[in-house]
Design an enzyme around this catalytic site. Structure first.
Site, PDB file in Angstrom:
ATOM      1  N   LYS A   1      70.455  46.403 116.819  1.00 32.75           N
ATOM      2  CA  LYS A   1      70.627  46.662 118.249  1.00 32.75           C
ATOM      3  C   LYS A   1      72.045  47.117 118.554  1.00 32.75           C
ATOM      4  O   LYS A   1      72.260  48.112 119.273  1.00 32.75           O
ATOM      5  CB  LYS A   1      70.315  45.399 119.059  1.00 32.75           C
ATOM      6  CG  LYS A   1      70.647  45.527 120.555  1.00 32.75           C
ATOM      7  CD  LYS A   1      70.492  44.210 121.287  1.00 32.75           C
ATOM      8  CE  LYS A   1      71.698  43.325 121.197  1.00 32.75           C
ATOM      9  NZ  LYS A   1      72.729  43.658 122.205  1.00 32.75           N
ATOM     10  N   ASN A   2      73.026  46.414 118.023  1.00 33.33           N
ATOM     11  CA  ASN A   2      74.414  46.701 118.368  1.00 33.33           C
ATOM     12  C   ASN A   2      74.916  48.016 117.770  1.00 33.33           C
ATOM     13  O   ASN A   2      75.976  48.504 118.165  1.00 33.33           O
ATOM     14  CB  ASN A   2      75.323  45.547 117.924  1.00 33.33           C
ATOM     15  CG  ASN A   2      75.117  44.305 118.772  1.00 33.33           C
ATOM     16  OD1 ASN A   2      74.617  44.385 119.893  1.00 33.33           O
ATOM     17  ND2 ASN A   2      75.479  43.150 118.244  1.00 33.33           N
TER      18      ASN A   2
ATOM     19  N   CYS B   1      74.459  39.453 129.266  1.00 36.38           N
ATOM     20  CA  CYS B   1      74.532  38.005 129.084  1.00 36.38           C
ATOM     21  C   CYS B   1      75.814  37.442 129.690  1.00 36.38           C
ATOM     22  O   CYS B   1      76.884  38.037 129.569  1.00 36.38           O
ATOM     23  CB  CYS B   1      74.497  37.655 127.600  1.00 36.38           C
ATOM     24  SG  CYS B   1      72.880  37.846 126.835  1.00 36.38           S
TER      25      CYS B   1
ATOM     26  N   ARG C   1      84.542  39.544 129.183  1.00 38.70           N
ATOM     27  CA  ARG C   1      84.475  40.827 128.498  1.00 38.70           C
ATOM     28  C   ARG C   1      84.993  41.958 129.393  1.00 38.70           C
ATOM     29  O   ARG C   1      84.258  42.856 129.791  1.00 38.70           O
ATOM     30  CB  ARG C   1      83.045  41.118 128.034  1.00 38.70           C
ATOM     31  CG  ARG C   1      82.561  40.107 127.021  1.00 38.70           C
ATOM     32  CD  ARG C   1      81.270  40.519 126.370  1.00 38.70           C
ATOM     33  NE  ARG C   1      80.122  40.308 127.233  1.00 38.70           N
ATOM     34  CZ  ARG C   1      78.875  40.477 126.840  1.00 38.70           C
ATOM     35  NH1 ARG C   1      78.601  40.855 125.617  1.00 38.70           N
ATOM     36  NH2 ARG C   1      77.882  40.270 127.673  1.00 38.70           N
TER      37      ARG C   1
ATOM     38  N   ASP D   1      78.067  36.252 117.153  1.00 37.97           N
ATOM     39  CA  ASP D   1      76.636  36.371 117.415  1.00 37.97           C
ATOM     40  C   ASP D   1      75.776  35.495 116.504  1.00 37.97           C
ATOM     41  O   ASP D   1      74.558  35.446 116.658  1.00 37.97           O
ATOM     42  CB  ASP D   1      76.195  37.827 117.282  1.00 37.97           C
ATOM     43  CG  ASP D   1      76.532  38.654 118.518  1.00 37.97           C
ATOM     44  OD1 ASP D   1      76.966  38.063 119.523  1.00 37.97           O
ATOM     45  OD2 ASP D   1      76.362  39.886 118.472  1.00 37.97           O
TER      46      ASP D   1
ATOM     47  N   ARG E   1      65.727  41.023 124.348  1.00 38.02           N
ATOM     48  CA  ARG E   1      66.800  42.013 124.435  1.00 38.02           C
ATOM     49  C   ARG E   1      67.327  42.381 123.049  1.00 38.02           C
ATOM     50  O   ARG E   1      67.831  43.496 122.864  1.00 38.02           O
ATOM     51  CB  ARG E   1      67.972  41.493 125.288  1.00 38.02           C
ATOM     52  CG  ARG E   1      67.698  41.399 126.780  1.00 38.02           C
ATOM     53  CD  ARG E   1      68.960  41.004 127.536  1.00 38.02           C
ATOM     54  NE  ARG E   1      70.072  41.849 127.122  1.00 38.02           N
ATOM     55  CZ  ARG E   1      71.238  41.396 126.648  1.00 38.02           C
ATOM     56  NH1 ARG E   1      71.438  40.101 126.513  1.00 38.02           N
ATOM     57  NH2 ARG E   1      72.184  42.236 126.295  1.00 38.02           N
TER      58      ARG E   1
END
Length: 418
Positions: free
Chosen positions: A22-23, A116, A121, A304, A397
């Site tokens: 995903k990232n 999230c 951030r 993560d 997600r």
């Protein structure tokens, strides 16, 4: 809204494949905005965040077409250069359209992002470097308003190694005039993957994977075909699922060196771990010892995987100290683990976990963010009762059919409509 129900107490065994990352996929898809025409991306996971990215690309006049795990993006000139709140609020990575839009079209209006709630951030790590490249940027009514005749290369030193900031500036600098030298950049595998893709489009980039990336801007880029790297976080989560149940699990379609910080910690705990070029296997272990973890930018222990590793530590012999150094609000899963009987003392950026084999019990719990949802599922696997995990839209997600993958290994887990 769906829920996931887990009946714990089963040892997981077997082989399971990792999906695309995903990232990595998110910045890759946004990089398509840099070149008109048809881009082809392979190994793209089926996730809600990918759907949100497609929606934003469609809004920007791109045509997208899915065929299994292949996603084609046909880029046309946008009729509007606005990334609206209703789309961007669902996913923080939406800010990654800012660099490509300002670099290629000289203008962009992007809503301040959502995602999230694991920390602030700040997007200044995206905005200030773009200003250094010559963009005029203001924040008005919840939107980032950016404009530039053409970006110009410069020396950029990041305050700390930001993944998203590095990605945004890599994309923007690829079409800037002159040379951009980026220092103190992120070194994550996803950064390396983006650089490979940009190079296949004609960008002149070198140094990815180190702390300095140098980019010589070009006048235009061309569409390309690229395969998304495997998801190292999903691979680590599946490996931890095998470990916490004392099972024998082999994870394929992965790159073990991309998450060897986790593998080394598992070995420190007492697990036997075998690795190949594209697979990793954890062998059965009845008891394991507690170890301390400090999250850090790559190649350190991934933030993560912190929540999932904490679930493993609830079953360890001894006390572990887990320190979160990336995000200031990433212990929200602690109170839910405590509902299951975990003995955890959170102290700001540190959590002290006093492990006890079999010390967890089934309970209804609520996912608070993406990785917390995986942590609760792993914890549920280690109980003898039936656990219900609510608000699993967080899970969707970032994990492609995690319940099906765990079920294939022998877990008693299912998704239900609530």
């Amino acid at each position: 809204m769906d829920i996931i129900v887990i009946k714990g107490g089963r040892q997981l065994n077997g082989t399971v494949a990792t999906s695309g990352a995903k990232n990595a996929a998110l910045p890759l898809l946004f990089s398509s905005l840099l070149a008109q025409g048809e881009h082809v991306f392979d190994n793209v996971p089926r996730l809600n965040d990918i759907d949100s990215t497609e929606l934003l690309l469609n809004h920007l006049n791109c045509e997208t077409q899915r065929n299994g795990h292949q996603l084609k993006v046909n880029v046309n000139r946008p009729q509007s250069l606005v990334a609206p709140y209703d789309i961007v609020r669902k996913m923080r990575a939406s800010i990654l359209c800012l660099g490509p839009l300002i670099a290629r079209y000289g203008e962009a209006k992007v809503s301040l992002p959502g995602g999230c709630a694991i920390g602030s951030r700040p997007i200044n790590l995206h905005i200030e470097p773009l200003r250094q490249l010559g963009a005029e940027i203001d924040i008005e009514n919840g939107y980032v308003m950016a404009r530039a005749n053409r970006l110009v290369g410069d020396r950029i030193v990041f305050d700390f190694a930001t993944v998203g900031g590095t990605e945004n500036i890599m994309m923007a600098a690829s079409l800037a005039r002159g040379t951009t030298i980026m220092e103190n950049v992120a070194k994550e595998p996803e950064i390396v993957d983006l650089a490979r893709c940009l190079r296949s489009m004609g960008a002149k980039i070198q140094g990815e994977g180190s702390s300095v990336i140098t980019i010589e801007g070009v006048d235009e880029l061309q569409p390309a075909r690229h395969r998304v790297i495997p998801d190292r976080i999903e691979a680590g989560t599946l490996l931890l699922a095998g470990a916490i149940t004392g099972g024998d699990v082999k994870v394929t379609n992965c790159v073990p060196k991309d998450f060897d910080a986790l593998i080394n910690k598992l070995i420190d705990c007492g697990f036997a771990v075998e690795c190949g070029d594209d697979w990793v296997r954890v062998k059965p272990c009845d008891r394991w010892v507690a170890v301390d973890v400090d999250t850090a930018p790559h190649p350190g222990f991934p933030t993560d995987l912190q929540a999932q590793f904490m679930a493993l530590m609830t079953q360890a012999d001894g006390t572990s100290v887990i320190t979160e150094r990336i995000f200031e609000n990433r212990f929200m899963h602690v109170q839910e683990l405590a509902r299951m009987g975990a003995n955890i003392t959170p102290k700001s950026q540190v959590s002290v976990v006093r492990g006890e084999k079999g010390g967890l019990s089934a309970a209804p719990v609520m996912a608070t963010d993406l990785r917390a949802s995986a942590s609760l599922i792993l914890a549920a696997l280690a109980t003898d009762g039936e656990t219900t995990v609510n608000r699993i839209y967080h899970l969707d997600r970032g994990y492609e059919k995690l319940e099906e993958k765990l079920s294939s290994l022998g877990a008693c887990i299912e998704r239900r409509a609530n």
